[in-house]
Design an enzyme around this catalytic site. Sequence first.
Site, PDB file in Angstrom:
ATOM      1  N   HIS A  37       0.830  -1.208   0.000  1.00 46.90           N
ATOM      2  CA  HIS A  37       0.000   0.000   0.000  1.00 46.90           C
ATOM      3  C   HIS A  37       0.866   1.261   0.000  1.00 46.90           C
ATOM      4  CE1 HIS A  37      -3.227  -2.825   0.868  1.00 46.90           C
ATOM      5  NE2 HIS A  37      -4.070  -1.874   0.535  1.00 46.90           N
ATOM      6  N   LYS A 104      -9.808  -8.117   7.575  1.00 52.52           N
ATOM      7  CA  LYS A 104     -10.628  -8.290   8.766  1.00 52.52           C
ATOM      8  C   LYS A 104     -10.739  -6.983   9.512  1.00 52.52           C
ATOM      9  CE  LYS A 104      -7.276  -9.859  12.235  1.00 52.52           C
ATOM     10  NZ  LYS A 104      -7.363  -9.699  13.683  1.00 52.52           N
TER      11      LYS A 104
HETATM   12  S1  SF4 Z   1      -7.300 -15.217  15.917  1.00 50.32           S
HETATM   13 FE1  SF4 Z   1      -6.109 -14.111  17.457  1.00 50.32          FE
HETATM   14  S2  SF4 Z   1      -3.985 -14.328  16.849  1.00 50.32           S
HETATM   15 FE2  SF4 Z   1      -5.268 -14.859  15.073  1.00 50.32          FE
HETATM   16  S3  SF4 Z   1      -5.509 -12.976  13.894  1.00 50.32           S
HETATM   17 FE3  SF4 Z   1      -7.215 -13.059  15.314  1.00 50.32          FE
HETATM   18  S4  SF4 Z   1      -6.527 -11.939  17.145  1.00 50.32           S
HETATM   19 FE4  SF4 Z   1      -4.726 -12.411  15.925  1.00 50.32          FE
END
Ligand code: SF4
Lengths: 196, 292
Positions: A37, A104
Amino acid sequence: MTHQLTTPASEEQIRALRVGDAVEISGALFTGRDAAHKYFHQGGALPPGVSFEGMILYHCGPVVIRDERGEWKAVAAGPTTSIREEPYEAEIIRRFGLRGVIGKGGMGPRTLKACREHGCVYFHAIGGAAQVLAERIRKVRNVYFLEEFGSPEAIWEFEVERFPAVVTMDSHGHSLHAKVLEESRAALQRALGLEG
Amino acid sequence: MRELEASLLELVRRTSTEIPDDVQKALLESLEREKKGTVAEEALRIIERNIEMARRKSQPICQDTGSVLFYLEAPAGFDCVGFEEAARRAVTEATRRGYLRQNCVDPLTGRNDGTNVGPGFPTFHYDFHSGGEATVRLILKGGGCENVGTQYALPYGPLKADRDLEGCRRVILDAVFQAQGKGCSPGVLGVCVGGDRATGYEHSKRQLLRKLDDRNPNPELDRLEREILEAGNSLGIGPMGFGGRTTLLGVKIGALHRVPASYFVTVSYMCWACRRQGAVLNAEGAAVRWLY
Ligand code: SF4
């Protein structure tokens, strides 16, 4: 119902998606995170022969190894937090004709606006589901900027089959993240007896 | 010494690739509770499948294998120096074998030497006792959920939180709200009431060693844990912040004495990939019993 989407995607296909839709993505998928980016933001060009037209960019720093035959294999490939790319994403969507971004945690108003103006959506993959998501990567087609950015930050070109994600920001100005934030804020205020 | 190193390597492998039974049970219950046909339910299904695959393939549940935190309960006279050396070697080997990602970066140079060993990495916490056995526990604490941890100083006006358990309830629920789905919900809260800024965080993380189905020996904290679990889930944030019925899998609260001038409430957030394991070690360092 789960929508099937194959890249490159058309504007029409993307405009048909709404917040809350479950989607399975097949075809080419490019990764790009912080280093990519920043590079594009500073005017960097796509590698020769690569087009993002109709493509989906995945915020992901995969673990990729070479197998016995010397072929690349993605062994863990969950999403990383997207909001870090908020200052850059709108411009990248516009400049390269991206039709989707996967990550996410959701993104902010600038990206939401770019999605509306240019016909793009934000897909949320399941955070932490590194194994399930890596399994949907059928092939590592290519890698770009491996030397410059290092393996997790490089642009990997994957071929995926039915990669699961949820539309949480659509091309009509709606964001599931904004909605859940407001609803949970109201629920919190009720629980604490505070005025809205 | 070789024996100890082998036990610690196996400890890292199990922690990274096998979710504890109590956490898996809580995830299954939340899957049953979630409204059918929603994206929240689908997220939990994918999580279930991911847990099963990681165990079967002996590969990390999540690619972020996190901060590496060792907790040791040891008899007085235990060889801590030898233990730490063995642990560092085990962590390096676990990284080479892919149980841990190359996850440790020098903040000044940005360099990652790929060993997962450096200042503060891994971290060691000790408790000494006069008994015979040594017990080692390990938590792998991911970065996404670590980023949503927080500390409040009471009183806290915006939430009308005074210096009492009701005040604690208010700020802890606010922490759940602020985190939304960003810590990869559904998550587990480790909370410390009291302490100073450093011990507050330390003790809040230590709560994450508790099994989700245990009960707090202090009845008031036990009640508070249950209240927050229920109220937190009624916020509707849901798995991944998609909206839904399960936002929290568990709430664990401890307390430390404070100075009169300070009243901290510290919240550590652990993602659904709640990775902890532990072992009782014999005198040679062999793991004679696994704890979770
Ligand atoms: S599950 Fe836990 S360790 Fe894995 S990306 Fe999400 S917050 Fe981070």
